[in-house]
Write an enzyme that holds these catalytic residues in place. Structure first.
Site, short mmCIF file in Angstrom:
data_model
loop_
_atom_site.label_atom_id
_atom_site.label_comp_id
_atom_site.label_asym_id
_atom_site.label_seq_id
_atom_site.Cartn_x
_atom_site.Cartn_y
_atom_site.Cartn_z
N GLU A 139 74.60 55.64 -2.89
CA GLU A 139 75.92 55.47 -3.52
C GLU A 139 76.42 56.82 -4.07
O GLU A 139 77.62 57.08 -4.08
CB GLU A 139 75.83 54.41 -4.63
CG GLU A 139 75.76 53.01 -4.01
CD GLU A 139 75.04 51.97 -4.85
OE1 GLU A 139 74.80 52.21 -6.04
OE2 GLU A 139 74.70 50.91 -4.28
N HIS A 168 70.64 58.80 -4.45
CA HIS A 168 70.92 57.41 -4.06
C HIS A 168 72.11 57.41 -3.09
O HIS A 168 73.03 58.21 -3.23
CB HIS A 168 71.24 56.58 -5.31
CG HIS A 168 71.30 55.11 -5.01
ND1 HIS A 168 72.39 54.53 -4.41
CD2 HIS A 168 70.39 54.11 -5.19
CE1 HIS A 168 72.15 53.23 -4.24
NE2 HIS A 168 70.94 52.96 -4.70
N GLY A 170 72.62 45.73 -1.60
CA GLY A 170 73.62 44.84 -2.18
C GLY A 170 74.25 43.88 -1.19
O GLY A 170 75.26 43.24 -1.49
N LYS A 181 72.23 50.59 -11.98
CA LYS A 181 73.52 51.15 -11.52
C LYS A 181 74.51 51.20 -12.68
O LYS A 181 74.10 51.40 -13.82
CB LYS A 181 74.05 50.36 -10.31
CG LYS A 181 72.98 50.21 -9.24
CD LYS A 181 73.50 49.68 -7.93
CE LYS A 181 72.35 49.60 -6.94
NZ LYS A 181 72.76 49.26 -5.60
N SER A 224 68.25 44.87 -1.15
CA SER A 224 68.18 43.40 -1.21
C SER A 224 66.77 42.86 -1.38
O SER A 224 66.43 41.79 -0.87
CB SER A 224 68.85 42.79 0.03
OG SER A 224 70.23 43.12 0.04
N ASN A 270 67.01 49.46 -10.74
CA ASN A 270 68.16 50.38 -10.79
C ASN A 270 69.36 49.56 -11.24
O ASN A 270 69.91 48.79 -10.48
CB ASN A 270 68.38 50.97 -9.38
CG ASN A 270 69.65 51.78 -9.29
OD1 ASN A 270 70.27 52.12 -10.31
ND2 ASN A 270 70.06 52.10 -8.07
N GLU A 320 65.77 53.33 1.48
CA GLU A 320 66.77 52.27 1.26
C GLU A 320 67.80 52.31 2.39
O GLU A 320 68.73 53.13 2.35
CB GLU A 320 67.50 52.52 -0.07
CG GLU A 320 66.59 52.48 -1.28
CD GLU A 320 67.38 52.20 -2.55
OE1 GLU A 320 67.10 51.18 -3.19
OE2 GLU A 320 68.31 52.97 -2.87
P1 PGA Z 1 70.00 46.04 -4.24
O1 PGA Z 1 70.11 47.63 -4.55
O2 PGA Z 1 68.60 45.63 -4.61
O3 PGA Z 1 71.04 45.41 -5.11
O4 PGA Z 1 70.25 45.88 -2.78
C1 PGA Z 1 69.04 48.49 -4.30
C2 PGA Z 1 69.42 49.89 -4.68
O5 PGA Z 1 70.54 50.33 -4.42
O6 PGA Z 1 68.60 50.63 -5.27
#
Ligand code: PGA
Length: 252
Positions: A100, A98, A174, A13, A213, A11, A168
């Site tokens: 976010e 997601h 992140g 983003k 992560s 992803n 997640e």
């Molecule tokens: P990350 O993000 O691997 O940077 O923690 C995962 C995600 O949001 O899909």
């Protein structure tokens, strides 16, 4: 249950200009090697790169996805992108719900379900994201929160073919923080039981990804957990070497 093919999904983003495309090319080339035939690799690029990325990797095992879609098939929604447009670019999947987007755009479970249905109607696989916040993990309500997100975000028409679930934990995205292997296993077992109960045969073998992560150094142990059928990877999917290393962990 038959063996489930792992899905390793990146992803990107809101990262990635045209200058990033060689990284994608490098992933696509590496993934043509025989040792990767047992997995399905996918990179969800920003909408601006969908068409170019899909054309670039079309002769390779790497597939391209989007990160969101609108719930309506077309219409007066300035700035939005329909599932059919994503499909038209050559993509095969889209992330929906997601955390976010849930946080930044106030998307609720019902919105996520409508988007997942729109994705499926356009012929895209919907990767439906769920996950608890730090506070919900600490107050012991993580399982309950995820059940309620699944209940509200998954359509009754979801099947193994058209839907993937991504667990997640919001606090792990992140941050470099990861739940214990036991906590991941407990949640994935819980989600599997939920799918079996609600979808019976139609959901048999539905993939449940872990995200948050996930990186080369922890991929092997996380991807080996029962009912973890792949990963959704943010930061570590931006670099070909890291993404390929995670793919390696999924096949060996
Ligand atoms: P990350 O993000 O691997 O940077 O923690 C995962 C995600 O949001 O899909």
């Amino acid at each position: 249950m038959a063996d489930i093919r792992p899905l390793i999904a990146g992803n990107w983003k809101m990262n990635g200009l045209k200058a990033q495309l060689p990284e994608l090319q490098q992933m696509a080339e590496a993934l043509t090697e025989d040792r990767f035939t047992g997995l399905d690799p996918l990179i969800c690029v920003p909408a601006t790169l969908l068409g170019t990325a899909a054309s670039m990797v079309s002769a390779t095992p790497l597939t391209i996805g989007a990160q969101d879609c609108h719930a309506a098939p077309s219409g007066a929604h300035t700035g939005d992108i329909s599932a059919a447009m994503i499909k038209d670019c050559g993509a095969t999947a889209t992330i929906v719900g997601h955390s976010e987007r849930r946080a930044d755009h106030g998307e609720r479970d019902t919105d996520v379900m409508e988007k997942a249905i729109a994705a499926n109607d356009a012929g895209l696989v919907a990767i439906v994201c769920v996950g608890e916040t730090r506070q919900q993990r600490e107050d012991g309500s993580a399982l309950h929160v995820v059940t309620s997100q699944l209940e509200g975000s998954l359509s009754s028409t979801a099947t193994t073919q058209n839907t993937v679930i991504a667990y997640e934990p919001v606090w792990a995205i992140g941050t470099g923080l990861v739940p214990s292997l036991n906590d991941i296993e407990q949640m994935h077992d819980h989600i599997r039981a939920y799918i079996d109960d609600r979808f019976a045969q139609a959901g048999e073998g539905m993939r449940i990804l872990y995200g948050g992560s996930l990186k080369p150094s922890n991929a092997k142990e996380i991807l080996a957990i029962n009912n973890v059928n792949g990963g959704l990877i943010g930061g570590a999917s931006l670099k070909a070497d890291d993404f390929i290393a995670i793919c390696e962990s999924a096949v060996c």
